[in-house]
Design a protein around this motif. Structure first.
Motif, short mmCIF file in Angstrom:
data_model
loop_
_atom_site.label_atom_id
_atom_site.label_comp_id
_atom_site.label_asym_id
_atom_site.label_seq_id
_atom_site.Cartn_x
_atom_site.Cartn_y
_atom_site.Cartn_z
N THR A 167 10.46 3.79 -2.72
CA THR A 167 10.30 5.08 -2.04
C THR A 167 11.66 5.68 -1.69
OG1 THR A 167 8.16 4.42 -1.13
CG2 THR A 167 9.29 6.26 -0.07
N THR A 190 13.27 6.93 -4.85
CA THR A 190 12.61 8.16 -5.26
C THR A 190 13.07 9.35 -4.43
OG1 THR A 190 10.64 7.01 -6.07
CG2 THR A 190 10.38 9.32 -5.46
N SER A 230 15.36 12.51 -5.88
CA SER A 230 14.72 13.83 -5.83
C SER A 230 15.65 14.85 -5.17
CB SER A 230 13.41 13.75 -5.04
OG SER A 230 12.49 12.88 -5.67
N ASN A 243 10.11 16.38 -11.71
CA ASN A 243 10.25 15.25 -10.79
C ASN A 243 8.96 14.44 -10.71
OD1 ASN A 243 12.23 14.04 -8.96
ND2 ASN A 243 10.75 14.49 -7.35
N GLU A 246 8.51 10.42 -11.54
CA GLU A 246 7.88 9.44 -10.63
C GLU A 246 6.69 8.75 -11.28
OE1 GLU A 246 9.87 8.85 -8.43
OE2 GLU A 246 10.91 10.73 -8.79
N GLN A 265 8.03 6.21 -13.66
CA GLN A 265 8.59 5.09 -12.92
C GLN A 265 7.48 4.18 -12.39
OE1 GLN A 265 12.21 5.52 -10.20
NE2 GLN A 265 10.57 5.48 -8.71
#
Length: 327
Positions: A178, A181, A185, A270, A274, A277
């Motif tokens: 998290t 990420t 971002s 984005n 994610e 990923q």
């Protein structure tokens, strides 16, 4: 047995990212009724270009060009075309895509500024030019581009693999990913919107160096010593995530953003990153669950294979990318 899970993870990563994604790019801008300026960018290596070519609808006339040039490992072709009635409602084909592993991002800009963004792929090399471009199509296009970038980007996946090898607690792993990420971002948006300007080659070299660092941390943990990443995994992931976000921004700059829909394109690029990923991490965790059921005895040194392999590949990239931007 757990020690050889690392070997599986490395093999999975190499299998997924065996080919780099270098899309073509086509822009057709209507400059006056029925007349378009066309820019066609094709991946190249030196003066050798990928053999993909445009096929315009019947009745299209070439008014100027094509003018060809090579720059930054890409082939550029510029021309002016015209067709009575315009191109809306017709289809354009990118011939040769079926023999490649790449696709082409397409942008058609009308006189009123409306922009259609779509993709031509090896499976669907023909695309239709719409009168009213769909926001849903735009969102889907950039989601796919983002997903492909992360799944075909070996450096980002090796970094994530090293984090999974290092962070054993499920709760800590969720927090670490998290943090990674959230950080990338932030810098992805900042660099794409022009708020931050960082040269690409040094960023790529530093990204490779971040992978070397985390691989070394995996080795340190295996010898019973707690490294910086194991003690503060979220902080390390966030710090390096800022760096990786600049790398994502470089990939996004290759295809550009539609001027009238920058927030949508940026958001869904984005989202694609994610999703890709998460899919990769899910595959790793499934592999771990599978290998745990195999009743085999693994060598005591097996756990070292993946971090050494990841670190050696990344160290090579550090040297290669550093040499690339040194005068």
């Amino acid at each position: 047995m757990k020690k050889w899970v690392a070997i599986f993870l490395l093999g999975l990563g190499l299998r997924v990212v065996g080919h780099e994604s270098r899309p073509g790019y086509l822009e057709m801008r209507e400059t006056r009724p029925d007349t378009y300026e066309v820019v066609w960018k094709v991946p190249a290596l030196g003066d050798r270009r990928l053999s993909i070519h445009l096929e315009f609808p019947e009745g299209t006339q070439v008014l100027a060009g094509p003018a060809a040039s090579f720059s930054d490992n890409a082939y550029f072709e510029r021309q002016r075309i015209s067709r009575r009635g315009g191109l809306v409602g017709t289809s354009v084909t990118v011939n040769g895509l079926a023999a490649t592993q790449t696709d082409a991002l397409v942008r058609v800009i009308g006189l009123d500024g409306t922009t259609q963004t779509t993709r031509a792929t090896p499976e669907h090399p023909r695309f239709a030019i719409e009168e009213t471009p769909s926001s849903l199509r735009l969102a889907w296009t950039y989601t796919v581009i983002g997903g492909e970038h992360i799944l075909l980007g070996m450096d980002h996946l090796l970094f994530v693999s090293a984090l999974v090898l290092l962070v054993k607690s499920r709760r800590k792993l969720i927090g670490t990913i998290t943090a990674f990420t959230g950080a990338h971002s932030l810098t992805l948006a900042a660099a794409t919107l022009g708020w931050v300007h960082v040269p690409g080659p040094p960023v790529e070299a530093c990204i490779a160096l971040s992978i070397v660092f985390v691989a070394a941390e995996v080795l340190q943990r295996g010898t019973g010593r707690k490294g910086l990443t194991e003690r503060w995994p979220w902080c390390v992931a966030f710090s390096f995530g800022l760096l990786h976000g600049l790398g994502f921004a470089g990939a996004l700059s290759e295809v550009g953003l539609p001027p009238q829909a920058i927030p949508i394109a940026l958001l869904f690029f984005n989202v694609g990153v994610e999703l890709g990923q998460l899919a990769f991490i899910g595959a790793i965790l499934l592999g771990i669950a599978f290998l745990r059921k195999i009743p085999l005895r693994w060598p005591s040194w097996g756990w070292r294979v993946a971090p050494y392999a990841i670190g050696c590949v990344a160290a090579f990239w550090v040297v290669e990318r550093t040499v690339a931007f040194i005068p």
